[in-house]
Design a protein around this motif. Sequence first.
Motif, PDB file in Angstrom:
ATOM      1  N   ARG A   7       7.708  48.878  34.727  1.00 47.85           N
ATOM      2  CA  ARG A   7       6.867  49.339  35.824  1.00 47.85           C
ATOM      3  C   ARG A   7       6.491  50.809  35.691  1.00 47.85           C
ATOM      4  O   ARG A   7       5.427  51.229  36.104  1.00 47.85           O
ATOM      5  CB  ARG A   7       7.562  49.060  37.162  1.00 47.85           C
ATOM      6  N   THR A   8       7.374  51.600  35.131  1.00 46.13           N
ATOM      7  CA  THR A   8       7.026  52.996  34.900  1.00 46.13           C
ATOM      8  C   THR A   8       5.877  53.111  33.907  1.00 46.13           C
ATOM      9  O   THR A   8       4.966  53.916  34.077  1.00 46.13           O
ATOM     10  CB  THR A   8       8.245  53.770  34.376  1.00 46.13           C
ATOM     11  N   ILE A   9       5.905  52.283  32.861  1.00 40.84           N
ATOM     12  CA  ILE A   9       4.823  52.300  31.886  1.00 40.84           C
ATOM     13  C   ILE A   9       3.530  51.809  32.521  1.00 40.84           C
ATOM     14  O   ILE A   9       2.460  52.392  32.334  1.00 40.84           O
ATOM     15  CB  ILE A   9       5.188  51.429  30.675  1.00 40.84           C
ATOM     16  N   ALA A  10       3.614  50.743  33.306  1.00 44.19           N
ATOM     17  CA  ALA A  10       2.410  50.210  33.942  1.00 44.19           C
ATOM     18  C   ALA A  10       1.809  51.214  34.906  1.00 44.19           C
ATOM     19  O   ALA A  10       0.590  51.287  35.070  1.00 44.19           O
ATOM     20  CB  ALA A  10       2.734  48.918  34.687  1.00 44.19           C
ATOM     21  N   ALA A  11       2.664  52.027  35.532  1.00 41.10           N
ATOM     22  CA  ALA A  11       2.159  52.998  36.506  1.00 41.10           C
ATOM     23  C   ALA A  11       1.170  53.961  35.878  1.00 41.10           C
ATOM     24  O   ALA A  11       0.215  54.405  36.518  1.00 41.10           O
ATOM     25  CB  ALA A  11       3.326  53.780  37.115  1.00 41.10           C
ATOM     26  N   ALA A  12       1.399  54.285  34.622  1.00 41.82           N
ATOM     27  CA  ALA A  12       0.500  55.213  33.941  1.00 41.82           C
ATOM     28  C   ALA A  12      -0.922  54.685  33.873  1.00 41.82           C
ATOM     29  O   ALA A  12      -1.873  55.443  33.795  1.00 41.82           O
ATOM     30  CB  ALA A  12       1.007  55.477  32.521  1.00 41.82           C
ATOM     31  N   GLU A 112       5.464  29.254  35.138  1.00 36.68           N
ATOM     32  CA  GLU A 112       6.044  28.611  33.964  1.00 36.68           C
ATOM     33  C   GLU A 112       6.169  29.571  32.786  1.00 36.68           C
ATOM     34  O   GLU A 112       6.720  29.205  31.741  1.00 36.68           O
ATOM     35  CB  GLU A 112       5.192  27.404  33.559  1.00 36.68           C
ATOM     36  N   ARG A 113       5.660  30.780  32.969  1.00 40.09           N
ATOM     37  CA  ARG A 113       5.708  31.750  31.877  1.00 40.09           C
ATOM     38  C   ARG A 113       6.873  32.729  32.006  1.00 40.09           C
ATOM     39  O   ARG A 113       6.989  33.671  31.218  1.00 40.09           O
ATOM     40  CB  ARG A 113       4.383  32.522  31.811  1.00 40.09           C
ATOM     41  N   ILE A 114       7.687  32.556  33.017  1.00 42.00           N
ATOM     42  CA  ILE A 114       8.830  33.449  33.206  1.00 42.00           C
ATOM     43  C   ILE A 114      10.102  32.634  33.390  1.00 42.00           C
ATOM     44  O   ILE A 114      10.060  31.430  33.640  1.00 42.00           O
ATOM     45  CB  ILE A 114       8.640  34.391  34.415  1.00 42.00           C
ATOM     46  N   LYS A 140      -4.186  36.394  31.799  1.00 38.73           N
ATOM     47  CA  LYS A 140      -3.193  36.656  30.766  1.00 38.73           C
ATOM     48  C   LYS A 140      -1.946  37.231  31.439  1.00 38.73           C
ATOM     49  O   LYS A 140      -2.028  37.871  32.489  1.00 38.73           O
ATOM     50  CB  LYS A 140      -3.751  37.644  29.738  1.00 38.73           C
ATOM     51  N   THR A 141      -0.812  37.030  30.811  1.00 34.07           N
ATOM     52  CA  THR A 141       0.454  37.393  31.440  1.00 34.07           C
ATOM     53  C   THR A 141       0.528  38.882  31.753  1.00 34.07           C
ATOM     54  O   THR A 141       0.959  39.291  32.832  1.00 34.07           O
ATOM     55  CB  THR A 141       1.623  36.975  30.539  1.00 34.07           C
ATOM     56  N   TRP A 142       0.101  39.727  30.816  1.00 33.12           N
ATOM     57  CA  TRP A 142       0.158  41.176  31.056  1.00 33.12           C
ATOM     58  C   TRP A 142      -0.746  41.577  32.212  1.00 33.12           C
ATOM     59  O   TRP A 142      -0.390  42.451  33.017  1.00 33.12           O
ATOM     60  CB  TRP A 142      -0.215  41.953  29.795  1.00 33.12           C
ATOM     61  N   ALA A 143      -1.930  40.959  32.303  1.00 34.04           N
ATOM     62  CA  ALA A 143      -2.887  41.328  33.338  1.00 34.04           C
ATOM     63  C   ALA A 143      -2.377  40.917  34.715  1.00 34.04           C
ATOM     64  O   ALA A 143      -2.501  41.676  35.697  1.00 34.04           O
ATOM     65  CB  ALA A 143      -4.237  40.685  33.064  1.00 34.04           C
ATOM     66  N   ALA A 144      -1.796  39.726  34.814  1.00 37.73           N
ATOM     67  CA  ALA A 144      -1.201  39.304  36.078  1.00 37.73           C
ATOM     68  C   ALA A 144      -0.077  40.259  36.481  1.00 37.73           C
ATOM     69  O   ALA A 144       0.081  40.608  37.654  1.00 37.73           O
ATOM     70  CB  ALA A 144      -0.677  37.881  35.957  1.00 37.73           C
ATOM     71  N   GLY A 145       0.689  40.703  35.482  1.00 35.19           N
ATOM     72  CA  GLY A 145       1.758  41.660  35.766  1.00 35.19           C
ATOM     73  C   GLY A 145       1.224  42.962  36.322  1.00 35.19           C
ATOM     74  O   GLY A 145       1.805  43.539  37.254  1.00 35.19           O
ATOM     75  N   LEU A 204       6.088  41.074  32.640  1.00 36.06           N
ATOM     76  CA  LEU A 204       5.898  40.427  33.939  1.00 36.06           C
ATOM     77  C   LEU A 204       7.226  40.280  34.667  1.00 36.06           C
ATOM     78  O   LEU A 204       7.313  40.542  35.877  1.00 36.06           O
ATOM     79  CB  LEU A 204       5.246  39.055  33.750  1.00 36.06           C
ATOM     80  N   GLU A 205       8.261  39.874  33.960  1.00 37.26           N
ATOM     81  CA  GLU A 205       9.574  39.731  34.594  1.00 37.26           C
ATOM     82  C   GLU A 205      10.081  41.071  35.112  1.00 37.26           C
ATOM     83  O   GLU A 205      10.711  41.151  36.173  1.00 37.26           O
ATOM     84  CB  GLU A 205      10.571  39.132  33.597  1.00 37.26           C
ATOM     85  N   GLY A 206       9.788  42.152  34.368  1.00 37.49           N
ATOM     86  CA  GLY A 206      10.186  43.483  34.826  1.00 37.49           C
ATOM     87  C   GLY A 206       9.485  43.884  36.108  1.00 37.49           C
ATOM     88  O   GLY A 206      10.057  44.550  36.967  1.00 37.49           O
ATOM     89  N   VAL A 207       8.229  43.465  36.266  1.00 35.62           N
ATOM     90  CA  VAL A 207       7.480  43.756  37.486  1.00 35.62           C
ATOM     91  C   VAL A 207       8.048  42.955  38.656  1.00 35.62           C
ATOM     92  O   VAL A 207       8.235  43.468  39.756  1.00 35.62           O
ATOM     93  CB  VAL A 207       5.987  43.431  37.300  1.00 35.62           C
ATOM     94  N   VAL A 208       8.337  41.693  38.395  1.00 32.41           N
ATOM     95  CA  VAL A 208       8.796  40.788  39.459  1.00 32.41           C
ATOM     96  C   VAL A 208      10.207  41.130  39.917  1.00 32.41           C
ATOM     97  O   VAL A 208      10.540  41.002  41.094  1.00 32.41           O
ATOM     98  CB  VAL A 208       8.728  39.328  38.968  1.00 32.41           C
TER      99      VAL A 208
END
Length: 303
Positions: A7-12, A112-114, A140-145, A204-208
């Motif tokens: 999540r820290t990386i995504a925040a950027a 089903e992807r996690i 895509k999984t990254w985009a949903a995350g 995605l799991e890290g976000v959830v």
Amino acid sequence: MKLTRWRTIAAAFLALLQPALPSALLARQHVAKPQAHPAVWRVQKGNSTVYLFGTIHALPPNFEWETPEVRKVVGSADKLVLEAVIDQDPTKSAAALFKIGMAPGEIAPLAERIDPKYRTALTDLEKKSAVPAATLDKMKTWAAGMVLFGATVQTLGVNSADGVEERLKAEFRAANKPIEGLETLEQQLGFFDTMAEPQQREFLEGVVDQQADDVADFGKMLGAWAHGDEKGIARSFDKDMKKSDALRTVLIARRNAHWADAIVARLNQPGTQLVAVGAGHLVGQDSVQAMLAKLGYQAVRIE
């Protein structure tokens, strides 16, 4: 899994896509009014100077970070250089995300992807998101995350409108000084798009996987940044990222190397430029400064 992982990386990235995120909880962390001394570095070549300033993209309201030295640097700069210059129309940013982030064909539902243990948390987070679950299932999984990350940010009490970049852009626009980007938004999103599916699912799991102490963790990171504590910033950003060399390479090392090349090219231009990028890019073994050193340029910390 802590905020300091994916999540820290995504925040950027995502903080730049969010024009206004709710503010609420950070006041409880006693970090709203620190005696801030964020770090600044200088790189010089002949009559050219580049200042490196590590930023936080989203901050609590009224968080004061401009020290006299920072104001001096800002005032002396002829040009502001950000990670990317994002269009002020948030719909255009969202359109770019959906253009790159939608799966080109059939794809398994997001649940089903996690790992099954995260599915209840995923459902709860989807309910908080402005994007329907049916649409997320087609992404895509990254985009949903990244979309779901927007819902997690609501607990952090920060706002990208109060972030460092927004204030810098306002100051440079008021002075009629140019603002440029090291990357385009499409390039930024493209880095996520290059991740292999297992890495995307881990992201995605890290976000959830929200934790009760996420707000406290963010408060620690913010405190380290405000005091120019390089080791503290590195601990916050690198705590778990070091467990995935592939993601570090894609999201940190490769980008930092590209930016170092771009900075060297900019050093061939006379004048003074302020390069303001996420603080996590200016600490650790893969930092922009480390990449510059490999090219024969020394970044000297001045604040």
